[in-house]
Design a protein around this motif. Structure first.
Motif, short mmCIF file in Angstrom:
data_model
loop_
_atom_site.label_atom_id
_atom_site.label_comp_id
_atom_site.label_asym_id
_atom_site.label_seq_id
_atom_site.Cartn_x
_atom_site.Cartn_y
_atom_site.Cartn_z
N ASP A 1 35.53 70.74 44.28
CA ASP A 1 35.92 71.17 45.36
C ASP A 1 36.00 69.96 46.59
N ALA A 2 35.58 68.80 46.21
CA ALA A 2 35.47 67.53 47.07
C ALA A 2 36.84 67.18 47.62
N ASP A 3 37.15 66.96 49.00
CA ASP A 3 38.65 66.41 49.40
C ASP A 3 38.37 64.79 49.60
N ASP A 4 37.22 64.32 49.33
CA ASP A 4 37.16 63.07 49.74
C ASP A 4 36.76 62.19 48.33
N LEU A 5 37.05 62.56 47.13
CA LEU A 5 36.54 62.23 45.83
C LEU A 5 37.09 60.77 45.90
N PHE A 6 36.36 59.71 45.40
CA PHE A 6 36.67 58.23 45.36
C PHE A 6 36.23 57.99 44.04
N PHE A 7 37.27 57.48 42.86
CA PHE A 7 36.96 57.35 41.65
C PHE A 7 37.39 56.06 41.26
N ASP A 8 36.40 54.97 40.45
CA ASP A 8 37.08 53.70 40.44
C ASP A 8 36.08 53.20 39.07
N VAL A 9 36.49 52.05 38.76
CA VAL A 9 35.73 51.33 37.61
C VAL A 9 34.88 50.33 38.57
N VAL A 10 33.81 49.89 38.01
CA VAL A 10 32.78 48.89 38.45
C VAL A 10 33.05 47.49 37.78
N SER A 11 33.55 46.77 38.45
CA SER A 11 34.35 45.48 38.26
C SER A 11 34.26 44.28 39.22
N GLN A 12 34.53 43.32 38.75
CA GLN A 12 34.69 42.01 39.59
C GLN A 12 36.23 41.41 39.66
N ILE A 13 36.37 40.82 40.63
CA ILE A 13 37.75 39.82 40.55
C ILE A 13 37.19 38.27 40.43
N ARG A 14 37.82 37.89 39.46
CA ARG A 14 37.11 36.49 39.28
C ARG A 14 38.76 35.65 38.99
N MET A 15 38.81 34.69 40.00
CA MET A 15 40.25 33.92 39.99
C MET A 15 39.92 32.51 40.13
N PRO A 16 40.89 31.80 39.53
CA PRO A 16 40.81 30.33 39.22
C PRO A 16 41.13 29.75 40.64
N ARG A 17 42.04 30.40 41.63
CA ARG A 17 42.25 29.84 42.92
C ARG A 17 42.59 31.05 43.87
N TRP A 18 42.25 30.76 45.33
CA TRP A 18 42.52 32.03 46.22
C TRP A 18 43.72 31.83 47.17
N SER A 19 44.70 30.85 46.74
CA SER A 19 45.77 30.52 47.64
C SER A 19 46.92 30.18 46.60
#
Length: 412
Positions: free
Chosen positions: A281-299
């Motif tokens: 019945d929840a109207d605020d369900l938040f479902f996701d995977v547990v993960s990280q973002i690893r990038m070789p560069r950020w720009s």
């Protein structure tokens, strides 16, 4: 003269326009510092307003210095949740251990902060809302870089050109996908999924967390307030479970998410059946995977990323919001202290990456150890919990404060 005073309207900032996508944590924090350094800032947010409430998040270590310099530390201290107890239950519902939460998280009692996500987002927004343009109910649709700027087409139909664009739009960043490619290139799945929602506090819980565990499954009730003194009101419920591969079919289907969680927790004891009923019945369900973002560069060119969009550490580290705050400070200061954006982006990454990586690597510590996937690992964790002292640690984990905020200087 303060560092901020020395950089306002410096040659690197004067007249330059920046679009930030995302108004949760990293976005408003970056907007605050860029504005103080003389940039003209616009923040676009797909939601209709700043989100209130939300699950608790931590502000620790170096991030405390960031919010202190922003002048919002007193407000956050007033909003501090101050959890007093963390109780672990075995599969049959019997108590394994009851400990000070800081003994597990690596936080420091009386110094580190835990606040509702909305409390931090609201404080950040209030600190900058009168000085920065906010565009709610909109988002970036198309980015086109060229020699003199970035042409942006918004989903609402507007078109504008900015000198720089920064994605602060979270783990599943749309800005990152537009400029750097699909999420799969940078996504590091950590083997867990979770469902979060609120439910009525019929358990008598007051400023405490209770966690039930079976191998590969965990159910958590998280009471952040006092209610009217007898523990009523709402609690946050979390159902976390191990899964070898992400359930891609369920990502865009809330009913499929509910069905998956119900299947995984079928037959579980304690309060889990009631939690599953509330989940339906929840109207605020938040479902996701547990993960990280690893990038070789950020720009890339005139587009950069900050916070979870660039380096989500996962909730298993408890450092997502702290990295967002520190990253925003470092990115803004680097842009203000360098003569052009390319040098600023390079300095941001050079001076911030080691701190980010060190905290991402904390995934093997603390919170990550709370969700064992096998019976032997669960028994080992329980033995560790029983051996914990009753007093919280005097110092936090070194990774949390491994970066000392630099004193940025304008170019000469």
């Amino acid at each position: 003269m303060t560092r901020v005073d020395t950089l306002v309207n410096g040659p690197a900032a004067r007249g330059r326009t920046v679009l930030i996508s995302g108004a949760s944590i990293a976005g408003p924090a970056l907007a605050y510092w860029l504005n103080r350094y003389g940039f003209a800032v616009t923040v676009v947010e797909k939601a209709g307003t700043i989100r209130d409430g939300g699950y608790p998040i931590d502000v620790r270590g170096t991030a405390l210095d960031v919010v202190r310099r922003m002048g919002i530390l007193p407000r956050l201290r007033d909003a501090h949740i101050d959890l007093r107890r963390l109780t672990f239950l075995d599969e049959d519902g019997s108590e394994v251990a009851s400990v000070d939460p800081h003994a597990v998280t690596g936080g420091v009692a009386g110094r580190d902060l835990e606040v509702r996500r909305g409390a931090l987002a609201g404080a950040l927004h209030e600190a900058v809302r009168d000085d920065v343009e906010f565009l709610f109910d909109d988002s970036i649709d198309i980015l086109h870089q060229h020699r003199h700027g970035v042409d942006v087409t918004f989903r609402g139909g507007g078109r504008r050109t900015f000198d720089l664009v920064v994605g602060a739009d979270g783990l599943h960043s749309h800005t990152r996908r537009l400029q750097f490619g699909p999420e799969e290139l940078f996504h590091r799945y950590l083997g867990y999924c979770f469902a979060g929602f609120t439910l009525r506090n019929t358990f008598g819980l007051v400023r405490e967390t209770v966690m039930w565990n079976a191998p590969g499954r965990a159910a958590v009730l998280y009471a952040v307030g006092d209610g009217n003194g007898d523990g009523d009101g709402d609690v946050h419920g979390f159902l976390n479970f191990a899964r070898p591969e992400p359930p891609f079919d369920a990502f865009r289907d809330p009913e499929a998410q509910r069905d998956l969680v119900a299947e995984v927790f079928d037959g579980a004891g304690w309060e889990v059946p009631g939690m599953l009923a509330a989940l339906r019945d929840a109207d605020d369900l938040f479902f996701d995977v547990v993960s990280q973002i690893r990038m070789p560069r950020w720009s890339s060119g005139r587009v950069a990323l900050v916070g979870d969009a660039a380096y989500a550490p996962s909730f298993l580290t408890g450092q997502g919001s702290s990295l967002a705050l520190v990253g925003a400070y470092m990115l803004a200061g680097s842009l203000a202290a360098e003569r052009d954006h390319a040098a600023g982006f390079a300095a941001y990454e050079r001076d911030t990456r080691a701190f980010v990586t060190l905290n991402q690597d904390q995934v093997g510590e603390g919170e990550a150890a709370l969700f064992p996937a096998t019976a032997p690992a669960l028994e080992q964790r329980n033995a560790m919990l029983r051996g914990l002292g009753s007093m919280p640690p005097a110092e936090g984990r070194p990774a949390h404060a491994a970066l000392v905020l630099p004193e940025f200087r304008p170019p000469v």
